[in-house]
Design a protein around this motif. Structure first.
Motif, PDB file in Angstrom:
ATOM      1  N   VAL A  65       0.846  -1.200   0.000  1.00  0.00           N
ATOM      2  CA  VAL A  65       0.000   0.000   0.000  1.00  0.00           C
ATOM      3  C   VAL A  65       0.877   1.245   0.000  1.00  0.00           C
ATOM      4  N   LEU A  66       1.910   1.238   0.800  1.00  0.00           N
ATOM      5  CA  LEU A  66       2.824   2.379   0.892  1.00  0.00           C
ATOM      6  C   LEU A  66       3.590   2.577  -0.414  1.00  0.00           C
ATOM      7  N   VAL A  67       4.013   1.482  -1.026  1.00  0.00           N
ATOM      8  CA  VAL A  67       4.694   1.571  -2.322  1.00  0.00           C
ATOM      9  C   VAL A  67       3.753   2.173  -3.357  1.00  0.00           C
ATOM     10  N   GLU A  68       2.505   1.731  -3.363  1.00  0.00           N
ATOM     11  CA  GLU A  68       1.520   2.268  -4.309  1.00  0.00           C
ATOM     12  C   GLU A  68       1.312   3.772  -4.094  1.00  0.00           C
ATOM     13  N   ARG A  69       1.222   4.187  -2.861  1.00  0.00           N
ATOM     14  CA  ARG A  69       1.035   5.618  -2.575  1.00  0.00           C
ATOM     15  C   ARG A  69       2.219   6.439  -3.066  1.00  0.00           C
ATOM     16  N   PHE A  70       3.410   5.905  -2.836  1.00  0.00           N
ATOM     17  CA  PHE A  70       4.599   6.618  -3.280  1.00  0.00           C
ATOM     18  C   PHE A  70       4.616   6.713  -4.807  1.00  0.00           C
ATOM     19  N   CYS A  71       4.318   5.612  -5.469  1.00  0.00           N
ATOM     20  CA  CYS A  71       4.306   5.609  -6.938  1.00  0.00           C
ATOM     21  C   CYS A  71       3.206   6.522  -7.479  1.00  0.00           C
ATOM     22  N   GLU A  72       2.078   6.547  -6.821  1.00  0.00           N
ATOM     23  CA  GLU A  72       1.005   7.459  -7.235  1.00  0.00           C
ATOM     24  C   GLU A  72       1.474   8.907  -7.150  1.00  0.00           C
ATOM     25  N   ARG A  73       2.154   9.233  -6.089  1.00  0.00           N
ATOM     26  CA  ARG A  73       2.685  10.579  -5.905  1.00  0.00           C
ATOM     27  C   ARG A  73       3.662  10.928  -7.032  1.00  0.00           C
ATOM     28  N   ILE A  74       4.520   9.976  -7.365  1.00  0.00           N
ATOM     29  CA  ILE A  74       5.488  10.188  -8.444  1.00  0.00           C
ATOM     30  C   ILE A  74       4.774  10.413  -9.766  1.00  0.00           C
ATOM     31  N   LEU A  75       3.772   9.612 -10.049  1.00  0.00           N
ATOM     32  CA  LEU A  75       3.042   9.754 -11.314  1.00  0.00           C
ATOM     33  C   LEU A  75       2.342  11.105 -11.405  1.00  0.00           C
ATOM     34  N   HIS A  76       1.836  11.609 -10.293  1.00  0.00           N
ATOM     35  CA  HIS A  76       1.236  12.949 -10.299  1.00  0.00           C
ATOM     36  C   HIS A  76       2.301  14.014 -10.589  1.00  0.00           C
ATOM     37  N   GLU A  77       3.479  13.833 -10.016  1.00  0.00           N
ATOM     38  CA  GLU A  77       4.584  14.762 -10.307  1.00  0.00           C
ATOM     39  C   GLU A  77       4.943  14.718 -11.790  1.00  0.00           C
ATOM     40  N   LEU A  78       4.989  13.524 -12.333  1.00  0.00           N
ATOM     41  CA  LEU A  78       5.313  13.375 -13.755  1.00  0.00           C
ATOM     42  C   LEU A  78       4.255  14.036 -14.636  1.00  0.00           C
ATOM     43  N   ASP A  79       2.992  13.896 -14.255  1.00  0.00           N
ATOM     44  CA  ASP A  79       1.914  14.563 -15.000  1.00  0.00           C
ATOM     45  C   ASP A  79       2.128  16.067 -15.022  1.00  0.00           C
ATOM     46  N   ALA A  80       2.491  16.629 -13.868  1.00  0.00           N
ATOM     47  CA  ALA A  80       2.698  18.077 -13.774  1.00  0.00           C
ATOM     48  C   ALA A  80       3.871  18.512 -14.648  1.00  0.00           C
ATOM     49  N   VAL A  81       4.948  17.756 -14.625  1.00  0.00           N
ATOM     50  CA  VAL A  81       6.110  18.094 -15.447  1.00  0.00           C
ATOM     51  C   VAL A  81       5.755  17.979 -16.926  1.00  0.00           C
ATOM     52  N   SER A  82       5.067  16.929 -17.271  1.00  0.00           N
ATOM     53  CA  SER A  82       4.688  16.694 -18.664  1.00  0.00           C
ATOM     54  C   SER A  82       3.748  17.767 -19.207  1.00  0.00           C
ATOM     55  N   ALA A  83       2.914  18.312 -18.347  1.00  0.00           N
ATOM     56  CA  ALA A  83       1.923  19.302 -18.774  1.00  0.00           C
ATOM     57  C   ALA A  83       2.444  20.729 -18.763  1.00  0.00           C
ATOM     58  N   ASP A  84       3.691  20.947 -18.409  1.00  0.00           N
ATOM     59  CA  ASP A  84       4.260  22.290 -18.309  1.00  0.00           C
ATOM     60  C   ASP A  84       4.541  22.864 -19.699  1.00  0.00           C
ATOM     61  N   ASP A  85       3.564  23.556 -20.249  1.00  0.00           N
ATOM     62  CA  ASP A  85       3.676  24.121 -21.602  1.00  0.00           C
ATOM     63  C   ASP A  85       4.698  25.250 -21.706  1.00  0.00           C
ATOM     64  N   ALA A  86       5.194  25.730 -20.589  1.00  0.00           N
ATOM     65  CA  ALA A  86       6.208  26.783 -20.620  1.00  0.00           C
ATOM     66  C   ALA A  86       7.565  26.226 -21.048  1.00  0.00           C
ATOM     67  N   LYS A  87       7.701  24.909 -21.061  1.00  0.00           N
ATOM     68  CA  LYS A  87       8.969  24.277 -21.440  1.00  0.00           C
ATOM     69  C   LYS A  87       8.803  23.539 -22.753  1.00  0.00           C
TER      70      LYS A  87
END
Length: 111
Positions: free
Chosen positions: A19-41
């Protein structure tokens, strides 16, 4: 607790570990979404940022969750609680001794 945690705490942690591993990976995937969606770059800048983020987070994931052993469980519990991955309710399911150790070592983050 230098030789690990109690058997009952170990059983609880083994159930919580995925469960803890899943939560950590979920957090990472949300970070990746934010980086991927950064149209300023540019796409290349985003790719590079994603690559670096994955490298950094992979090391954190490995340090925090690999090598699941009773002797390393306390440090993994502390790391999980310190990162906000382990809830108060989940922490309170462990023995009072373990809860006290975890809280005393992470008091600055949750004060």
């Amino acid at each position: 607790m230098t030789q690990g945690i109690t058997e009952s705490d170990w059983k609880i942690f083994r159930k919580l570990h995925p469960v803890l591993v899943e939560r950590f990976c979920e957090r990472i995937l949300h970070e990746l979404d934010a980086v991927s969606a950064d149209d300023a770059k540019t796409f290349h800048q985003r790719y590079t940022d994603i690559y670096k983020l994955i490298e950094r987070r992979d090391k954190e994931l490995s340090n925090a969750f690999d090598d699941l052993r009773r002797s390393s469980a306390l440090m993994q519990i502390i790391a999980s609680y310190g990162r906000g991955l382990l809830t108060e309710d989940e922490l309170n399911g462990f023995s009072q001794e373990l809860v006290n150790v975890v809280r005393s070592l992470t008091h600055e983050r949750h004060a």
